[in-house]
Design a protein around this motif. Sequence first.
Motif, PDB file in Angstrom:
ATOM      1  N   TYR A   1       0.422  19.738  30.489  1.00 43.71           N
ATOM      2  CA  TYR A   1      -0.890  19.192  30.841  1.00 43.71           C
ATOM      3  C   TYR A   1      -1.266  18.073  29.874  1.00 43.71           C
ATOM      4  CZ  TYR A   1      -1.327  23.341  33.759  1.00 43.71           C
ATOM      5  OH  TYR A   1      -1.115  24.309  34.706  1.00 43.71           O
ATOM      6  N   LEU A   2      -1.916  17.066  30.413  1.00 38.66           N
ATOM      7  CA  LEU A   2      -2.412  15.951  29.607  1.00 38.66           C
ATOM      8  C   LEU A   2      -3.921  16.093  29.470  1.00 38.66           C
ATOM      9  CD1 LEU A   2      -2.055  13.145  28.239  1.00 38.66           C
ATOM     10  CD2 LEU A   2      -2.448  12.130  30.503  1.00 38.66           C
ATOM     11  N   LEU A   3      -4.400  16.151  28.226  1.00 41.51           N
ATOM     12  CA  LEU A   3      -5.839  16.283  27.987  1.00 41.51           C
ATOM     13  C   LEU A   3      -6.528  14.966  28.314  1.00 41.51           C
ATOM     14  CD1 LEU A   3      -8.173  18.049  26.903  1.00 41.51           C
ATOM     15  CD2 LEU A   3      -7.688  17.096  24.626  1.00 41.51           C
ATOM     16  N   LEU A   4      -7.442  14.997  29.262  1.00 37.18           N
ATOM     17  CA  LEU A   4      -8.160  13.789  29.675  1.00 37.18           C
ATOM     18  C   LEU A   4      -9.495  13.640  28.959  1.00 37.18           C
ATOM     19  CD1 LEU A   4      -7.584  13.943  33.545  1.00 37.18           C
ATOM     20  CD2 LEU A   4      -6.233  12.723  31.827  1.00 37.18           C
ATOM     21  N   ALA A   5     -10.186  14.746  28.786  1.00 37.24           N
ATOM     22  CA  ALA A   5     -11.505  14.691  28.155  1.00 37.24           C
ATOM     23  C   ALA A   5     -11.809  16.033  27.507  1.00 37.24           C
ATOM     24  CB  ALA A   5     -12.577  14.355  29.194  1.00 37.24           C
ATOM     25  N   GLY A   6     -12.542  15.996  26.420  1.00 39.02           N
ATOM     26  CA  GLY A   6     -12.914  17.218  25.722  1.00 39.02           C
ATOM     27  C   GLY A   6     -12.125  17.440  24.446  1.00 39.02           C
ATOM     28  N   GLY A   7     -11.599  16.352  23.880  1.00 35.29           N
ATOM     29  CA  GLY A   7     -10.791  16.475  22.668  1.00 35.29           C
ATOM     30  C   GLY A   7     -11.534  17.107  21.518  1.00 35.29           C
ATOM     31  N   ARG A   8     -12.766  16.747  21.323  1.00 31.76           N
ATOM     32  CA  ARG A   8     -13.552  17.308  20.205  1.00 31.76           C
ATOM     33  C   ARG A   8     -13.829  18.789  20.425  1.00 31.76           C
ATOM     34  NH1 ARG A   8     -18.577  13.449  19.076  1.00 31.76           N
ATOM     35  NH2 ARG A   8     -18.820  13.717  21.320  1.00 31.76           N
ATOM     36  N   ARG A   9     -14.100  19.163  21.685  1.00 26.39           N
ATOM     37  CA  ARG A   9     -14.332  20.575  21.985  1.00 26.39           C
ATOM     38  C   ARG A   9     -13.051  21.404  21.776  1.00 26.39           C
ATOM     39  NH1 ARG A   9     -16.287  19.761  27.774  1.00 26.39           N
ATOM     40  NH2 ARG A   9     -15.796  17.600  27.313  1.00 26.39           N
ATOM     41  N   TYR A  10     -11.937  20.788  22.124  1.00 28.31           N
ATOM     42  CA  TYR A  10     -10.661  21.486  21.945  1.00 28.31           C
ATOM     43  C   TYR A  10     -10.382  21.737  20.459  1.00 28.31           C
ATOM     44  CZ  TYR A  10      -5.635  22.310  21.827  1.00 28.31           C
ATOM     45  OH  TYR A  10      -4.394  22.845  21.584  1.00 28.31           O
ATOM     46  N   LYS A  11     -10.597  20.708  19.631  1.00 30.43           N
ATOM     47  CA  LYS A  11     -10.367  20.855  18.189  1.00 30.43           C
ATOM     48  C   LYS A  11     -11.328  21.874  17.580  1.00 30.43           C
ATOM     49  CE  LYS A  11      -8.571  16.181  17.439  1.00 30.43           C
ATOM     50  NZ  LYS A  11      -8.805  14.878  16.772  1.00 30.43           N
ATOM     51  N   ALA A  12     -12.600  21.845  18.044  1.00 26.07           N
ATOM     52  CA  ALA A  12     -13.585  22.789  17.522  1.00 26.07           C
ATOM     53  C   ALA A  12     -13.203  24.219  17.906  1.00 26.07           C
ATOM     54  CB  ALA A  12     -14.971  22.451  18.072  1.00 26.07           C
ATOM     55  N   ALA A  13     -12.714  24.399  19.141  1.00 24.27           N
ATOM     56  CA  ALA A  13     -12.304  25.732  19.588  1.00 24.27           C
ATOM     57  C   ALA A  13     -11.100  26.220  18.789  1.00 24.27           C
ATOM     58  CB  ALA A  13     -11.975  25.701  21.078  1.00 24.27           C
ATOM     59  N   ALA A  14     -10.158  25.322  18.525  1.00 21.82           N
ATOM     60  CA  ALA A  14      -8.971  25.686  17.742  1.00 21.82           C
ATOM     61  C   ALA A  14      -9.361  26.071  16.319  1.00 21.82           C
ATOM     62  CB  ALA A  14      -7.988  24.521  17.733  1.00 21.82           C
ATOM     63  N   ALA A  15     -10.313  25.334  15.742  1.00 19.88           N
ATOM     64  CA  ALA A  15     -10.756  25.642  14.382  1.00 19.88           C
ATOM     65  C   ALA A  15     -11.461  26.987  14.319  1.00 19.88           C
ATOM     66  CB  ALA A  15     -11.690  24.541  13.885  1.00 19.88           C
ATOM     67  N   CYS A  16     -12.101  27.383  15.417  1.00 23.82           N
ATOM     68  CA  CYS A  16     -12.790  28.676  15.479  1.00 23.82           C
ATOM     69  C   CYS A  16     -11.867  29.788  15.971  1.00 23.82           C
ATOM     70  CB  CYS A  16     -14.014  28.579  16.396  1.00 23.82           C
ATOM     71  SG  CYS A  16     -15.314  27.502  15.782  1.00 23.82           S
ATOM     72  N   GLU A  17     -10.598  29.436  16.162  1.00 25.88           N
ATOM     73  CA  GLU A  17      -9.581  30.389  16.621  1.00 25.88           C
ATOM     74  C   GLU A  17      -9.916  31.007  17.978  1.00 25.88           C
ATOM     75  OE1 GLU A  17      -9.006  33.208  13.495  1.00 25.88           O
ATOM     76  OE2 GLU A  17      -8.037  31.752  12.164  1.00 25.88           O
ATOM     77  N   ILE A  18     -10.523  30.175  18.852  1.00 26.93           N
ATOM     78  CA  ILE A  18     -10.801  30.611  20.221  1.00 26.93           C
ATOM     79  C   ILE A  18      -9.527  30.419  21.035  1.00 26.93           C
ATOM     80  CG2 ILE A  18     -12.159  30.135  22.297  1.00 26.93           C
ATOM     81  CD1 ILE A  18     -14.439  29.256  20.498  1.00 26.93           C
ATOM     82  N   LYS A  19      -9.061  31.459  21.660  1.00 29.54           N
ATOM     83  CA  LYS A  19      -7.778  31.435  22.364  1.00 29.54           C
ATOM     84  C   LYS A  19      -7.871  30.898  23.789  1.00 29.54           C
ATOM     85  CE  LYS A  19      -5.829  33.290  18.801  1.00 29.54           C
ATOM     86  NZ  LYS A  19      -4.943  32.471  17.926  1.00 29.54           N
ATOM     87  N   GLU A  20      -8.992  31.093  24.443  1.00 33.77           N
ATOM     88  CA  GLU A  20      -9.140  30.669  25.820  1.00 33.77           C
ATOM     89  C   GLU A  20     -10.369  29.761  25.978  1.00 33.77           C
ATOM     90  OE1 GLU A  20      -9.290  33.967  28.436  1.00 33.77           O
ATOM     91  OE2 GLU A  20      -7.278  34.692  27.948  1.00 33.77           O
ATOM     92  N   VAL A  21     -10.193  28.695  26.709  1.00 32.39           N
ATOM     93  CA  VAL A  21     -11.288  27.758  26.961  1.00 32.39           C
ATOM     94  C   VAL A  21     -11.312  27.410  28.450  1.00 32.39           C
ATOM     95  CG1 VAL A  21     -11.271  26.746  24.660  1.00 32.39           C
ATOM     96  CG2 VAL A  21      -9.819  25.775  26.448  1.00 32.39           C
TER      97      VAL A  21
END
Length: 227
Positions: free
Chosen positions: A23-43
């Motif tokens: 998959y190619l991320l089109l939009a939501g890069g900041r949300r993705y990084k924030a979720a990864a930093a919070c160790e959220i597994k599913e978005v």
Amino acid sequence: MYSIKKEGIIQPLAVMEKEDGGYLLLAGGRRYKAAAACEIKEVPVRIYDGGLSELEIKSIELAENIYRKDLEYREEVELKKKIHDLQVEIHGEKIGPTSPGWSQRDTASLLGESPANVSRDIMLANAMEEIPELAKCKTKSEAFKLLDKMTKEYIDTKTAEEIKKMQAETPVDKLRKDIENRYIVRDFFEGVAEVPNGSIDLIEVDPPYGVDLSEKKKGASGDPKMW
């Protein structure tokens, strides 16, 4: 970070499915990084089919930015205009309700807003390009008030010009102008040299009566005398 960890991601990320299965991320890069930093597994994710054009990808990126809470009104209206212009470039401009293409109503549907709101925002974005003074307003409401005022002043000016033009074209006014143009008010000896021979119908002369009259009335003694 804390709000995402506590409440999760409300607005889905946008991705496009690739031919290799990724998959190619089109939009939501900041949300993705924030979720990864919070160790959220599913978005939450919105998946677009592959084969999107560059213009379509750009439109999706812009549409995602509309939902940012820190957007200034200038950025907001400019984004809506860019999204609309991109969609028109992709689909063509819709001329009538049943014709193919893209309209501002379609942009409103895409963004989940009312057509009237989107139409006014796009109008403001166009106006700011022509009138930079509008972008100096602190709020969107203030910018709209200034634009409405400028529009009214422009309409009043054009109306006055049209009325003046209509008045200037009445038969009476045309006759008056024609008569005025037939008169030449000049010093005779200067003006007559500029007039072609045989073109004068009437000369109205105003001789300089009374020039040096007081000197001519003086007698031998130098005292003024009655004539």
